[in-house]
Design a protein around this motif. Structure first.
Motif, PDB file in Angstrom:
ATOM      1  N   LEU A   1       4.419  -9.270   0.568  1.00 50.33           N
ATOM      2  CA  LEU A   1       3.364  -8.269   0.416  1.00 50.33           C
ATOM      3  C   LEU A   1       1.985  -8.942   0.387  1.00 50.33           C
ATOM      4  CD1 LEU A   1       2.724  -5.252   0.056  1.00 50.33           C
ATOM      5  CD2 LEU A   1       2.711  -5.632  -2.416  1.00 50.33           C
TER       6      LEU A   1
ATOM      7  N   GLY B   1      -0.933  -8.417   3.319  1.00 45.82           N
ATOM      8  CA  GLY B   1      -2.306  -8.013   3.007  1.00 45.82           C
ATOM      9  C   GLY B   1      -3.326  -8.982   3.578  1.00 45.82           C
TER      10      GLY B   1
ATOM     11  N   VAL C   1      -2.987  -3.234  -2.086  1.00 46.27           N
ATOM     12  CA  VAL C   1      -2.650  -4.610  -1.712  1.00 46.27           C
ATOM     13  C   VAL C   1      -3.799  -5.550  -2.115  1.00 46.27           C
ATOM     14  CG1 VAL C   1      -1.673  -6.037   0.120  1.00 46.27           C
ATOM     15  CG2 VAL C   1      -1.359  -3.570   0.199  1.00 46.27           C
TER      16      VAL C   1
END
Ligand SMILES: Cc1cc2nc3c(=O)[nH]c(=O)nc-3n(C[C@H](O)[C@H](O)[C@H](O)COP(=O)(O)OP(=O)(O)OC[C@H]3O[C@@H](n4cnc5c(N)ncnc54)[C@H](O)[C@@H]3O)c2cc1C
Length: 485
Positions: A326, A330, A344
């Motif tokens: 993740l 981002g 994010v």
């Protein structure tokens, strides 16, 4: 005498609708000299993504002015010198502008106004950027608010929506005044041109289209969907347009309120959106009243945080190669498009500050360079929010777990698979923590960790424990192990 032109000094108000300085200039009935001055000497130099945006936004503004019989005059260098030169060239005796409220710019404007006044030139500033000018929203003791919720209440009670205006249909501008060629400013990147993935329409029309797309669709489920980075259209993507003043924040609020009034969406969705726009406002007011927060923690004890210097990890974070999908998604979205989803942003900022224990100012500087919406006040306020050192901040011990954040807010993995395509064949169960996948699963997905995708640069639990130990040295709060998402 009556034909002396008014200089309309554009800055971060690159629009013709709802532009108070333009409206006041038009009311004089005199010719108007619209000018933009690229002055990079008095404040922090613009980041590269901001330069990209400015290039297109100035072209759009020039086109809009040409449609009304005018044009944009471009000058580069010290703003006061350039204004004085224009005054000498055109015999103008009036300068109108919309004010900037960042402390450096605010003081700079005051100095310029003071000097021009001494030269016999009238210089007037208006508020086109904020719902309410800083100083107008104060608590009962006449002090700035340091907590968002009472600020929001006071803001909404104080701020008055101005009438919507479209600006004069025709703008008469002297023909002979010289302008720089925009290309000569080289705002667009060359060799390499890293902006190919920038999917934006800078300018007033682009801003208005973004709002018109968002109000009838995304706003209906804004409160529920805004946290999910893979839900298309769930956020307005207005931030760069608002930063550059291509749309007034009032316009966005009015449209949201209007849609609620016409029962096209529930009032609570409109209220949530208005609250988010008010975070922008809160950031601007905070920076205006507490100028030191660009450099130092709002809460001074946090300046003693034992930050680590770790260039290799900082580089991995910037490049989206931390091993946490993740976070990497981002950072790659940011690099490719000049923007990152808000949820994010919080996760990547928390990872840098807490898991890596790297000074928030490093992250702020990277965002400043790479975001198309890079905004001094919002950027600093949000980084300090994540770092726990801000005015109304998230506590430092709130350490986002990048794995569970991914599972919760990217449950189908669409966001990670889009930005970290080397993981696309990994089943959902392991997508947010590839190192936990059995060897055969990795093999079937075509991934060798450390070759196709990095191993985590820090173990979640170790990074977390180190961050909490660091917190203890500054506040004695490191023993609080809550891990809220
Ligand atoms: C570490 C970090 C750094 C940030 N840096 C910036 C920055 O430099 N410039 C910037 O404009 N925003 C910044 N934000 C705030 C937020 O992420 C963006 O405003 C938002 O993602 C923009 O997307 P949007 O226009 O679709 O927002 P929407 O959800 O549609 O919100 C509407 C508008 O409200 C404002 N807004 C929403 N959230 C915030 C917030 N938390 N703080 C301030 N204003 C907000 C923005 O103007 C935004 O355009 C940062 C957030 C974090 C966590």
């Amino acid at each position: 005498m009556a034909t002396k032109p008014v200089i309309l000094w554009f800055r971060r108000d690159l629009r013709l609708h709802d532009n108070p300085a333009l409206n006041h200039a038009a009311e004089t009935g005199r010719p108007i000299l619209p000018v933009y001055i690229l002055d990079e000497h008095f404040e922090r130099p613009m980041g590269a993504a901001s330069r990209w945006w400015l290039d297109k936004s100035l072209r759009a503004l020039d086109a809009a002015l040409q449609d009304r019989g005018s044009r944009l005059i471009l000058r580069k260098g010290n703003a006061l010198n350039q204004l004085q030169a224009l005054i000498a060239e055109t015999d103008a005796d009036t300068v109108f502008m919309n004010r900037l409220f960042e402390p450096e710019a605010f003081e700079h404007d005051a100095e310029i106004a003071h000097t021009l006044k001494a030269d016999g030139v009238e210089c007037r500033g208006f508020n086109g950027a904020l719902l309410c000018r800083p100083g107008a929203v104060l608590n009962g003791s006449g002090q700035p608010y340091k907590v968002f919720t009472p600020f929001l209440r006071a803001l909404l009670a104080t701020a008055e929506a101005p009438a919507h205006t479209t600006g004069p249909r025709q703008i008469q501008t002297p023909k002979t005044v010289q302008s720089d060629a925009l290309d000569s400013w080289k705002l667009h990147p060359h060799r390499p041109d890293w902006s190919k993935g920038f999917d934006w329409t800078p300018g007033e029309d682009g801003a208005s289209q973004a709002l018109s797309r968002f109000i009838p669709s995304g706003l209906k489920t804004y409160a529920k969907d805004r946290d999910f980075p893979d839900r298309q259209g769930a956020n307005s993507r207005l931030s760069p347009h608002l930063h550059w003043g291509e749309i007034s924040p009032w316009r966005a609020i009015d449209r949201a309120r209007q849609a609620a009034k016409e029962n096209k969406l529930s009032e609570s969705e409109a209220d949530k959106f208005i609250a988010e726009i008010s975070w922008r406002e809160f950031s601007a007011h905070l920076l205006h009243h507490f100028p030191y927060i660009t450099e130092r923690a709002f809460r001074p004890e946090y300046d003693a945080m034992p930050w680590r210097k770790d260039d290799a990890s900082l580089k991995a974070w910037r490049q989206g190669r931390t091993g946490y999908p993740l976070v990497d998604a981002g950072m790659r979205q940011l690099w490719t498009t000049g923007w990152m989803h808000n949820r994010v942003r919080m996760v990547v900022a928390s990872f840098l500050i807490k898991h890596l224990l790297i000074d928030w100012r490093e992250g702020e500087a990277w965002f400043w360079d790479t975001l198309v919406d890079a905004d001094r006040a919002s950027n600093v306020q949000n980084w300090q929010w994540v770092a726990g050192s801000g005015a109304d901040a998230s506590p430092f011990f709130r350490i986002f777990n990048p794995i569970t954040q991914g599972e919760k807010f990217d449950p189908d993995g669409g966001y990670v698979r889009r930005w970290v395509p080397e993981l696309r064949r990994l089943p959902d169960r392991w997508l947010q923590s590839p190192w936990t996948a059995p060897a055969e699963v990795l093999r079937d997905a075509g991934i060798v960790l450390g070759r196709d995708y990095p191993k985590p640069i820090v173990e979640h639990e170790k990074g977390r424990a180190r961050a909490l130990a660091a917190l203890k040295t500054v506040s004695g709060r490191g023993d609080d192990h809550s891990d809220r998402d």
